[in-house]
Design an enzyme around this catalytic site. Structure first.
Site, PDB file in Angstrom:
ATOM      1  N   GLU A 164       0.827  -1.211   0.000  1.00  0.00           N
ATOM      2  CA  GLU A 164       0.000   0.000   0.000  1.00  0.00           C
ATOM      3  C   GLU A 164       0.862   1.263   0.000  1.00  0.00           C
ATOM      4  OE1 GLU A 164      -4.281  -1.489   1.740  1.00  0.00           O
ATOM      5  OE2 GLU A 164      -2.934  -0.510   3.158  1.00  0.00           O
ATOM      6  N   GLU A 270      -6.092  -7.111  -1.760  1.00  0.00           N
ATOM      7  CA  GLU A 270      -6.784  -7.105  -0.475  1.00  0.00           C
ATOM      8  C   GLU A 270      -8.233  -6.686  -0.663  1.00  0.00           C
ATOM      9  OE1 GLU A 270      -4.998  -4.764   2.604  1.00  0.00           O
ATOM     10  OE2 GLU A 270      -2.956  -5.363   2.084  1.00  0.00           O
TER      11      GLU A 270
END
Length: 337
Positions: A164, A270
């Site tokens: 991320e 995710e």
């Protein structure tokens, strides 16, 4: 739209000469239905148990495989204080995935703990390194972990270089808003490390908020302009029961843009939704998988649930897909054939 999967059958001769029909194993390169289960060893160490939908206690990997999961994602920390998610712990979990005939995605955080949009802290051992040494540390750490896996005949199909990284990684040196060039060089160091051990492993650059096209264009335009390479654009997507349909529509537009703009493959690394919204979560996952599969030239690679096995608010996390009795919710039915 109903999707019908037809198993490919093969034939072999038994010792007695009869012809036996058997299913071919799922070949590498087919669609990844995944789960990040990096917490599993920590949960098991304190006595957490897992049960199938019928209430029978089983190994977590068996339960997930029976729900259609064919790929396991594992995060890697450099020198975590608890030991969990270090190289030895990752290796132990990867061996279990291999034994279950599952594929592996390795997720390098390049930190001693969580790396995400709010924090990208350097490992303590790298804190005072100059930038040239920092790049070398990224490469050598990547090589060391992948070499340990390779020694056990585990070749990850995908490797995330950062987790991320919405504003880069290894702050402040690699903070994208401060120096996109530095961030790109760190990504390239990780890329080269991956390819030096396993040339066939695909390198993923992972950004959260898969619905935010402007964020993705900023990051990937910047990486491209500064010479960084990647194979796969990775996304996170955590909608609510109220907005998942709109977010999925925005995510599809972003995925299509990543394919058209960069020629990249796209993976949803995710997903998650509150455990109380299991029915909505099932519908969300089925829809985002269909959208990911719809990308041109089979550029959609897969969807991964993040820590579905967390239950009873393990570590305060409430977006799992197992109920308080340790059984899968209907959300996991989204991955069934």
């Amino acid at each position: 739209m109903a999707i019908i999967l037809i198993a490919t059958l093969g034939c072999k001769k038994t010792i007695k000469g009869e012809t036996q029909i058997y299913p071919e194993p799922d070949p590498v390169g087919t669609y990844a239905k995944g789960a990040d289960v990096s917490w599993v060893t920590e949960m098991e160490a304190v006595g957490q148990k897992f049960f199938n939908s019928a209430g029978v206690q089983q190994d977590l990997f068996t339960i997930l495989k029976d729900k259609g999961i064919n790929t396991i994602r594992l995060r890697v920390w450099v020198n975590p204080t608890t030991g969990y998610n270090n190289t030895a712990d990752v290796l132990a979990k990867a061996k279990r995935a291999k034994a279950a005939n599952m594929r592996v995605l390795i997720d390098f955080h390049y930190s001693d703990s969580w790396a995400d949009p709010a924090q990208q802290n350097k490992p303590a051992a790298w804190a005072n390194q100059d930038f040239t040494t920092l790049k070398a540390s990224v490469r050598s750490h990547t090589v060391a972990v992948l070499t340990a896996l390779k020694a056990e005949n585990i070749i990850p199909e995908w490797v995330q270089v950062g987790n991320e990284t919405n504003d880069g990684m290894l702050w402040n040196d690699g903070k994208a808003s401060v120096s996109m060039k530095n961030f790109a060089e760190l990504i390239q160091a990780g890329y080269e490390g991956v390819k030096s051990v396993n040339p066939a492993s695909k390198v993923v650059v992972h950004i959260s908020n898969g619905f935010d096209n402007s964020l993705f264009r900023w990051i990937f335009d910047g990486l491209k302009a500064n010479g960084a390479k990647w194979d796969v654009v990775g996304m996170s997507l955590y909608p609510t029961a109220a907005d998942w349909s709109a977010k999925n529509t925005q995510c599809l537009a972003n995925m299509n843009d990543m394919v058209a703009r960069y020629g990249s493959e796209v993976m949803i690394c995710e997903v998650g939704m509150p455990v109380a919204d299991a029915v909505a979560c099932r519908d969300f996952i089925k829809d985002i998988m269909a959208k990911n599969k719809s990308l041109a030239n089979n550029k959609g690679l897969g969807v991964f649930y993040w820590e579905p096995q967390s239950y009873n608010s393990w570590s305060g996390y409430k977006l799992g897909a197992f109920d308080d009795s340790g059984k899968p919710t209907v959300a996991m039915d989204a991955f069934l054939p």
